[in-house]
Design an enzyme around this catalytic site. Structure first.
Site, PDB file in Angstrom:
ATOM      1  N   CYS A 177      42.970  37.410  31.249  1.00 52.96           N
ATOM      2  CA  CYS A 177      44.206  38.134  31.571  1.00 52.96           C
ATOM      3  C   CYS A 177      45.188  37.303  32.395  1.00 52.96           C
ATOM      4  O   CYS A 177      46.331  37.708  32.604  1.00 52.96           O
ATOM      5  CB  CYS A 177      43.876  39.438  32.285  1.00 52.96           C
ATOM      6  SG  CYS A 177      42.702  40.430  31.373  1.00 52.96           S
ATOM      7  N   HIS A 206      49.903  41.704  36.005  1.00 58.54           N
ATOM      8  CA  HIS A 206      49.022  42.050  34.894  1.00 58.54           C
ATOM      9  C   HIS A 206      48.717  43.547  34.998  1.00 58.54           C
ATOM     10  O   HIS A 206      48.423  44.052  36.071  1.00 58.54           O
ATOM     11  CB  HIS A 206      47.747  41.219  34.987  1.00 58.54           C
ATOM     12  CG  HIS A 206      46.669  41.693  34.092  1.00 58.54           C
ATOM     13  ND1 HIS A 206      46.899  41.985  32.767  1.00 58.54           N
ATOM     14  CD2 HIS A 206      45.352  41.961  34.313  1.00 58.54           C
ATOM     15  CE1 HIS A 206      45.772  42.400  32.218  1.00 58.54           C
ATOM     16  NE2 HIS A 206      44.822  42.412  33.138  1.00 58.54           N
ATOM     17  N   ASN A 250      45.490  48.079  29.334  1.00 58.97           N
ATOM     18  CA  ASN A 250      45.380  46.659  29.665  1.00 58.97           C
ATOM     19  C   ASN A 250      45.398  45.855  28.365  1.00 58.97           C
ATOM     20  O   ASN A 250      44.446  45.907  27.585  1.00 58.97           O
ATOM     21  CB  ASN A 250      44.062  46.462  30.430  1.00 58.97           C
ATOM     22  CG  ASN A 250      43.811  45.015  30.828  1.00 58.97           C
ATOM     23  OD1 ASN A 250      44.453  44.106  30.308  1.00 58.97           O
ATOM     24  ND2 ASN A 250      42.880  44.809  31.732  1.00 58.97           N
TER      25      ASN A 250
HETATM   26  N1  COA Z   1      34.969  58.810  32.155  1.00 56.86           N
HETATM   27  C1  COA Z   1      34.250  59.555  33.007  1.00 56.86           C
HETATM   28  N2  COA Z   1      33.371  59.036  33.877  1.00 56.86           N
HETATM   29  C2  COA Z   1      33.223  57.689  33.861  1.00 56.86           C
HETATM   30  C3  COA Z   1      33.934  56.849  32.979  1.00 56.86           C
HETATM   31  C4  COA Z   1      34.826  57.457  32.102  1.00 56.86           C
HETATM   32  N3  COA Z   1      35.579  56.763  31.241  1.00 56.86           N
HETATM   33  N4  COA Z   1      33.575  55.585  33.213  1.00 56.86           N
HETATM   34  C5  COA Z   1      32.675  55.590  34.187  1.00 56.86           C
HETATM   35  N5  COA Z   1      32.434  56.869  34.582  1.00 56.86           N
HETATM   36  C6  COA Z   1      31.533  57.358  35.590  1.00 56.86           C
HETATM   37  C7  COA Z   1      30.402  56.400  35.875  1.00 56.86           C
HETATM   38  O1  COA Z   1      29.351  56.565  34.958  1.00 56.86           O
HETATM   39  C8  COA Z   1      30.013  56.801  37.281  1.00 56.86           C
HETATM   40  O2  COA Z   1      29.204  57.915  37.195  1.00 56.86           O
HETATM   41  P1  COA Z   1      27.912  58.071  38.194  1.00 56.86           P
HETATM   42  O3  COA Z   1      28.503  58.052  39.563  1.00 56.86           O
HETATM   43  O4  COA Z   1      27.335  59.364  37.780  1.00 56.86           O
HETATM   44  O5  COA Z   1      27.082  56.863  37.885  1.00 56.86           O
HETATM   45  C9  COA Z   1      31.335  57.220  37.904  1.00 56.86           C
HETATM   46  O6  COA Z   1      32.243  57.476  36.823  1.00 56.86           O
HETATM   47  C10 COA Z   1      31.928  56.157  38.803  1.00 56.86           C
HETATM   48  O7  COA Z   1      31.866  54.904  38.133  1.00 56.86           O
HETATM   49  P2  COA Z   1      32.531  53.598  38.737  1.00 56.86           P
HETATM   50  O8  COA Z   1      32.318  52.469  37.781  1.00 56.86           O
HETATM   51  O9  COA Z   1      32.077  53.431  40.159  1.00 56.86           O
HETATM   52  O10 COA Z   1      34.043  54.059  38.726  1.00 56.86           O
HETATM   53  P3  COA Z   1      35.274  53.345  39.379  1.00 56.86           P
HETATM   54  O11 COA Z   1      35.911  54.242  40.339  1.00 56.86           O
HETATM   55  O12 COA Z   1      34.924  51.967  39.828  1.00 56.86           O
HETATM   56  O13 COA Z   1      36.242  53.203  38.148  1.00 56.86           O
HETATM   57  C11 COA Z   1      36.945  51.557  36.595  1.00 56.86           C
HETATM   58  C12 COA Z   1      35.832  52.491  36.993  1.00 56.86           C
HETATM   59  C13 COA Z   1      36.497  50.769  35.370  1.00 56.86           C
HETATM   60  C14 COA Z   1      38.159  52.373  36.221  1.00 56.86           C
HETATM   61  C15 COA Z   1      37.278  50.623  37.784  1.00 56.86           C
HETATM   62  O14 COA Z   1      36.094  50.029  38.244  1.00 56.86           O
HETATM   63  C16 COA Z   1      38.241  49.562  37.442  1.00 56.86           C
HETATM   64  O15 COA Z   1      39.379  49.841  37.115  1.00 56.86           O
HETATM   65  N6  COA Z   1      37.843  48.284  37.546  1.00 56.86           N
HETATM   66  C17 COA Z   1      38.686  47.194  37.244  1.00 56.86           C
HETATM   67  C18 COA Z   1      38.690  47.039  35.767  1.00 56.86           C
HETATM   68  C19 COA Z   1      39.720  46.071  35.319  1.00 56.86           C
HETATM   69  O16 COA Z   1      40.835  46.175  35.713  1.00 56.86           O
HETATM   70  N7  COA Z   1      39.298  45.158  34.463  1.00 56.86           N
HETATM   71  C20 COA Z   1      40.130  44.219  33.845  1.00 56.86           C
HETATM   72  C21 COA Z   1      40.549  43.183  34.791  1.00 56.86           C
HETATM   73  S1  COA Z   1      41.536  42.089  33.956  1.00 56.86           S
END
Ligand code: COA
Length: 409
Positions: free
Chosen positions: A129, A271, A301
């Site tokens: 990215c 980004h 994204n």
């Molecule tokens: N819908 C509903 N629940 C979801 C889900 C979805 N799409 N994806 C994950 N969950 C659940 C998980 O299973 C977890 O459940 P649990 O607590 O029962 O295990 C809970 O939500 C929390 O998961 P977590 O991964 O801690 O959530 P988060 O607050 O970190 O959000 C992202 C997840 C992916 C949105 C976040 O981590 C993020 O944006 N990360 C950066 C990603 C990114 O930008 N990547 C590209 C960089 S270039």
């Protein structure tokens, strides 16, 4: 004859510096919209969760007829139109992508052929990215060093093809699209002022797409770590922490390198990964969040394409003016991150008019490019058939040799 004053005049004339300015821009996104509700029909998720955690409401998904190269080509055509230059004026084409058409030939080579950019070198750049900022930096350095005059820099992705659509933690985040800019040498001060590129390969296991050269390509190992070839995997929470740690520092460093203060930045084009990452960066930098361009709600994204797409929309929305200082910041797999400060220095879009004659010349070049490629392939096929039929001696072989010679010409 006037004598040279050795104290004030150098022995050899010093060339005035060359600057690299953005003179054209274009974007292309698929028409097919996939909403959060559409995704919740096949994985356990919902619109409320996705919007609250990411800010994403919908994304664009490429149709069967669209690919990384076709989107890149469309964005490139629009950028050439705004710049009002011909494809033959291009010296270099770089496509930043994590979803190339092939390992090789590069997506950039396909775009070069389709544009009929017969004087351009072409290659793909892989920095996930951050790729667009890396590519723009490479092109700007080449222009400022004087080795080239005009470059086409594209970020293009079909992320939908490398997603595991059963993995709700990744499939909700990404979308497809392309953005392109034309970068050109100019004696007008400004353009790309500074860049800071960084990488931390220790984070290589946090966000990746294993390919054929990877140990993950060994099926016995792939089974053990659970990663599929050509499918993205991500440790979202770690990537989130990394992004919120580096984005503000990176912008700060590039700003200082440009001799500016963060308060001089008129618009940040980050980004588009997650709106919460932008909020965190704005808070840490003490920049009003309204100075952060965001369209993550509509496209998700789009990896290397997100910055040029956001740039195009910022221009369209008249959020960029002459002499403005723009900060670009990318971050992602590698881990990599990169910032760049640009001083905008060309006419606003309304003043930029593509001349009719150049438009026609471009269209002719695109049209002949298609026929040239097709006829070359056709001739290769005919030659192969004739080779198969070629008798050993006599008049016919002489004729065939003549065809071969013509083909080499
Ligand atoms: N819908 C509903 N629940 C979801 C889900 C979805 N799409 N994806 C994950 N969950 C659940 C998980 O299973 C977890 O459940 P649990 O607590 O029962 O295990 C809970 O939500 C929390 O998961 P977590 O991964 O801690 O959530 P988060 O607050 O970190 O959000 C992202 C997840 C992916 C949105 C976040 O981590 C993020 O944006 N990360 C950066 C990603 C990114 O930008 N990547 C590209 C960089 S270039």
């Amino acid at each position: 004859m006037a004598m040279r004053n050795p104290k004030t005049e150098p022995e050899y004339p010093i060339a005035s510096p060359t600057y690299a300015h953005v003179v054209g821009w274009g974007m292309a996104v698929p028409e097919n919209v996939m909403t959060n509700d559409d995704i919740s029909a096949f994985v356990e998720t919902n619109d409320e969760w996705i919007v609250a955690r990411t800010g994403i409401k919908e994304r664009r998904i490429a149709s069967e007829d669209e690919s990384t190269a076709t989107l890149a080509y469309k964005a490139a055509q629009r950028a050439l139109e705004i710049a009002d230059i011909l494809p033959i004026d291009l010296d270099l084409i770089v496509v930043a992508t994590s979803t190339p058409e092939n390992i090789f030939p590069s997506t950039a080579s396909l775009v070069q052929d389709w544009l009929n950019a017969s004087h351009a070198g072409a290659f793909d750049l892989s920095a996930a990215c951050s790729g667009f900022v890396y590519a723009l930096n490479m092109a700007a350095d080449s222009i400022r060093a004087g080795s080239i005059t005009t470059a086409l820099v594209i970020g293009s992705e079909t992320m939908s093809r490398i997603l595991d659509w059963q993995d709700r933690s990744t499939c909700i985040l990404f979308g497809d699209g392309a953005g392109a800019v034309v970068l050109q040498a100019s004696k007008v001060e400004g353009g790309v002022l500074s860049s800071v590129l960084r990488s931390d390969g220790a984070g290589c296991d946090l966000l990746a797409i294993p390919s054929v050269g990877s140990i993950d390509a060994d099926e016995s190992r792939a089974g053990s770590n659970g990663h599929q070839l050509f499918k993205m995997y991500m440790v979202g929470s770690e990537v989130f922490k990394f992004a919120t740690r580096v984005v503000n520092d990176s912008i700060d460093q590039a700003t200082k390198l440009a001799g500016l203060d963060v308060s001089d930045i008129d618009l940040v084009i980050p980004h588009q990964a997650n709106y919460r990452i932008l909020q965190s960066a704005a808070r840490k930098l003490k920049i009003d969040i309204n100075k952060f361009m965001s369209n993550v709600d509509r496209y998700g994204n789009t990896s290397a394409a997100s910055i040029p797409i956001a740039l195009c929309e910022a221009i369209e929305q008249k959020r960029i003016h002459d002499k403005d200082h723009i900060a670009l910041v990318g971050f992602g797999g590698g881990l990599t991150w990169a910032s760049m400060i640009i001083q905008w220095g060309i006419p606003e879009p309304s003043q930029q008019q593509s001349s009719l004659i150049n438009r026609q010349r471009r269209n002719i070049l695109y049209y002949t490019a298609k026929w040239r490629s097709r006829s070359r392939r056709w001739r290769r096929r005919v030659n192969k058939t004739m080779e198969y039929l070629r008798p050993k001696r006599g008049r016919v072989p002489r004729l065939l040799r003549k065809v071969d010679e013509d083909d080499r010409l």
